[in-house]
Design a protein around this motif. Sequence first.
Motif, PDB file in Angstrom:
ATOM      1  N   ILE A  28      -5.006  36.033  27.502  1.00  0.00           N
ATOM      2  CA  ILE A  28      -4.951  34.455  27.948  1.00  0.00           C
ATOM      3  C   ILE A  28      -4.084  34.697  29.345  1.00  0.00           C
ATOM      4  O   ILE A  28      -4.895  34.029  30.123  1.00  0.00           O
ATOM      5  N   ASP A  29      -3.467  35.525  29.744  1.00  0.00           N
ATOM      6  CA  ASP A  29      -2.986  35.832  31.198  1.00  0.00           C
ATOM      7  C   ASP A  29      -4.267  36.087  31.874  1.00  0.00           C
ATOM      8  O   ASP A  29      -4.062  35.695  33.166  1.00  0.00           O
ATOM      9  N   LEU A  30      -4.932  37.247  31.471  1.00  0.00           N
ATOM     10  CA  LEU A  30      -6.017  37.511  32.315  1.00  0.00           C
ATOM     11  C   LEU A  30      -6.966  36.397  32.780  1.00  0.00           C
ATOM     12  O   LEU A  30      -7.437  36.154  33.834  1.00  0.00           O
ATOM     13  N   TYR A  31      -7.088  35.479  31.813  1.00  0.00           N
ATOM     14  CA  TYR A  31      -8.056  34.452  31.959  1.00  0.00           C
ATOM     15  C   TYR A  31      -7.697  33.449  32.992  1.00  0.00           C
ATOM     16  O   TYR A  31      -8.247  32.979  34.009  1.00  0.00           O
ATOM     17  N   PHE A  32      -6.222  33.064  32.726  1.00  0.00           N
ATOM     18  CA  PHE A  32      -5.633  32.002  33.867  1.00  0.00           C
ATOM     19  C   PHE A  32      -5.596  32.879  35.347  1.00  0.00           C
ATOM     20  O   PHE A  32      -5.481  32.329  36.239  1.00  0.00           O
ATOM     21  N   LEU A  35      -8.883  32.652  36.824  1.00  0.00           N
ATOM     22  CA  LEU A  35      -9.093  31.068  36.870  1.00  0.00           C
ATOM     23  C   LEU A  35      -8.533  30.738  38.357  1.00  0.00           C
ATOM     24  O   LEU A  35      -8.932  30.127  39.279  1.00  0.00           O
ATOM     25  N   ASP A  36      -7.249  31.248  38.468  1.00  0.00           N
ATOM     26  CA  ASP A  36      -6.225  30.858  39.614  1.00  0.00           C
ATOM     27  C   ASP A  36      -7.052  31.368  40.774  1.00  0.00           C
ATOM     28  O   ASP A  36      -7.046  30.693  41.901  1.00  0.00           O
ATOM     29  N   ALA A  37      -7.500  32.692  40.617  1.00  0.00           N
ATOM     30  CA  ALA A  37      -8.101  33.231  41.951  1.00  0.00           C
ATOM     31  C   ALA A  37      -9.617  32.345  42.050  1.00  0.00           C
ATOM     32  O   ALA A  37      -9.887  32.061  43.324  1.00  0.00           O
ATOM     33  N   ARG A  38     -10.348  31.847  41.055  1.00  0.00           N
ATOM     34  CA  ARG A  38     -11.392  31.207  41.622  1.00  0.00           C
ATOM     35  C   ARG A  38     -11.110  29.710  42.007  1.00  0.00           C
ATOM     36  O   ARG A  38     -11.876  29.197  42.930  1.00  0.00           O
ATOM     37  N   ALA A  98      -5.162  23.282  34.560  1.00  0.00           N
ATOM     38  CA  ALA A  98      -4.111  22.211  34.050  1.00  0.00           C
ATOM     39  C   ALA A  98      -3.707  22.876  32.561  1.00  0.00           C
ATOM     40  O   ALA A  98      -2.542  22.399  32.366  1.00  0.00           O
ATOM     41  N   ILE A  99      -4.470  23.468  32.113  1.00  0.00           N
ATOM     42  CA  ILE A  99      -4.291  23.974  30.534  1.00  0.00           C
ATOM     43  C   ILE A  99      -3.308  24.615  30.650  1.00  0.00           C
ATOM     44  O   ILE A  99      -2.302  25.312  29.808  1.00  0.00           O
ATOM     45  N   LYS A 100      -3.118  25.572  31.783  1.00  0.00           N
ATOM     46  CA  LYS A 100      -2.096  26.684  31.973  1.00  0.00           C
ATOM     47  C   LYS A 100      -0.542  26.116  31.930  1.00  0.00           C
ATOM     48  O   LYS A 100       0.331  26.985  31.664  1.00  0.00           O
ATOM     49  N   ASP A 101      -0.454  24.808  32.073  1.00  0.00           N
ATOM     50  CA  ASP A 101       0.941  24.374  32.012  1.00  0.00           C
ATOM     51  C   ASP A 101       1.170  23.680  30.570  1.00  0.00           C
ATOM     52  O   ASP A 101       2.479  23.107  30.105  1.00  0.00           O
ATOM     53  N   ASP A 116     -14.178  27.872  29.636  1.00  0.00           N
ATOM     54  CA  ASP A 116     -14.988  27.834  30.774  1.00  0.00           C
ATOM     55  C   ASP A 116     -16.059  29.292  30.390  1.00  0.00           C
ATOM     56  O   ASP A 116     -15.410  30.242  30.425  1.00  0.00           O
ATOM     57  N   PRO A 117     -17.270  28.839  29.976  1.00  0.00           N
ATOM     58  CA  PRO A 117     -17.916  29.965  29.291  1.00  0.00           C
ATOM     59  C   PRO A 117     -18.202  31.323  30.390  1.00  0.00           C
ATOM     60  O   PRO A 117     -18.064  32.478  29.790  1.00  0.00           O
ATOM     61  N   LEU A 118     -18.438  31.133  31.770  1.00  0.00           N
ATOM     62  CA  LEU A 118     -18.621  32.150  32.604  1.00  0.00           C
ATOM     63  C   LEU A 118     -17.609  33.003  32.667  1.00  0.00           C
ATOM     64  O   LEU A 118     -17.201  34.058  32.873  1.00  0.00           O
ATOM     65  N   LEU A 119     -16.235  32.280  32.916  1.00  0.00           N
ATOM     66  CA  LEU A 119     -15.059  32.758  33.047  1.00  0.00           C
ATOM     67  C   LEU A 119     -14.540  33.732  32.048  1.00  0.00           C
ATOM     68  O   LEU A 119     -14.071  34.409  32.052  1.00  0.00           O
ATOM     69  N   TRP A 120     -14.682  33.006  30.747  1.00  0.00           N
ATOM     70  CA  TRP A 120     -14.202  33.648  29.564  1.00  0.00           C
ATOM     71  C   TRP A 120     -14.832  35.034  29.371  1.00  0.00           C
ATOM     72  O   TRP A 120     -14.596  35.883  28.950  1.00  0.00           O
ATOM     73  N   GLN A 121     -16.444  34.925  29.775  1.00  0.00           N
ATOM     74  CA  GLN A 121     -17.273  36.090  29.426  1.00  0.00           C
ATOM     75  C   GLN A 121     -16.735  37.237  30.451  1.00  0.00           C
ATOM     76  O   GLN A 121     -16.669  38.327  30.269  1.00  0.00           O
ATOM     77  N   ASP A 122     -16.578  36.751  31.789  1.00  0.00           N
ATOM     78  CA  ASP A 122     -16.041  37.744  32.867  1.00  0.00           C
ATOM     79  C   ASP A 122     -14.597  38.371  32.414  1.00  0.00           C
ATOM     80  O   ASP A 122     -14.431  39.311  32.525  1.00  0.00           O
ATOM     81  N   THR A 123     -13.870  37.414  31.667  1.00  0.00           N
ATOM     82  CA  THR A 123     -12.653  37.825  31.347  1.00  0.00           C
ATOM     83  C   THR A 123     -12.710  38.789  30.153  1.00  0.00           C
ATOM     84  O   THR A 123     -11.913  39.994  30.273  1.00  0.00           O
TER      85      THR A 123
END
Length: 173
Positions: A28-32, A35-38, A98-101, A116-123
């Motif tokens: 979860i941390d890596l996903y966010f 996401l923050d970088a994007r 916004a889900i991060k909060d 997000d499918p692309l971000l999740w796959q990348d994570t």
Amino acid sequence: MMMMMRSYLRMMLFALGLLAGVQIPGLIDLYFQRLDARVQQANLSLAPFQGTADQHFGGDLQALIAHYGASQDPVFTQDADSLKLLVSQQRHLQQELAIKDKPWLRQLSHLLLQPDPLLWQDTLHNYSYVVPLKQAAIGCGLAVGLIAALLGDLLLGIILLPFRSRQPAPRYR
């Protein structure tokens, strides 16, 4: 002998569940983080356009897009489509961020049901296994380990049910 094997199986399932469960908060941390970088990259990409919108359209990017789209110049028309896509992506990433909060379980359910499918796959592709010593990781690991042990014990009990000797229940007087 069978009871001892069952105990060992239960312990192994608990240990595997524990190790799998402690991975969830790290994922979860890596996903966010990704996401923050994007989001930062999207903001950087839109910054020059936002400057133009601030200068000529009171900060309204939609007005800038409409102005580009109304132009007779095909280059500006094409830029309008590209800018519209950038704004749409930024808005989507901001909504996702916004889900991060939200509370941790809400984050987990979002990632399991509608990331997000692309971000999740990348994570998932870039994730490396860790054993974090954080409260959420320990709690999640214990919960998943316990569930794995209970489900394994239940499954083994169901599988072995036909092979049990049938003895009549003792009668007490």
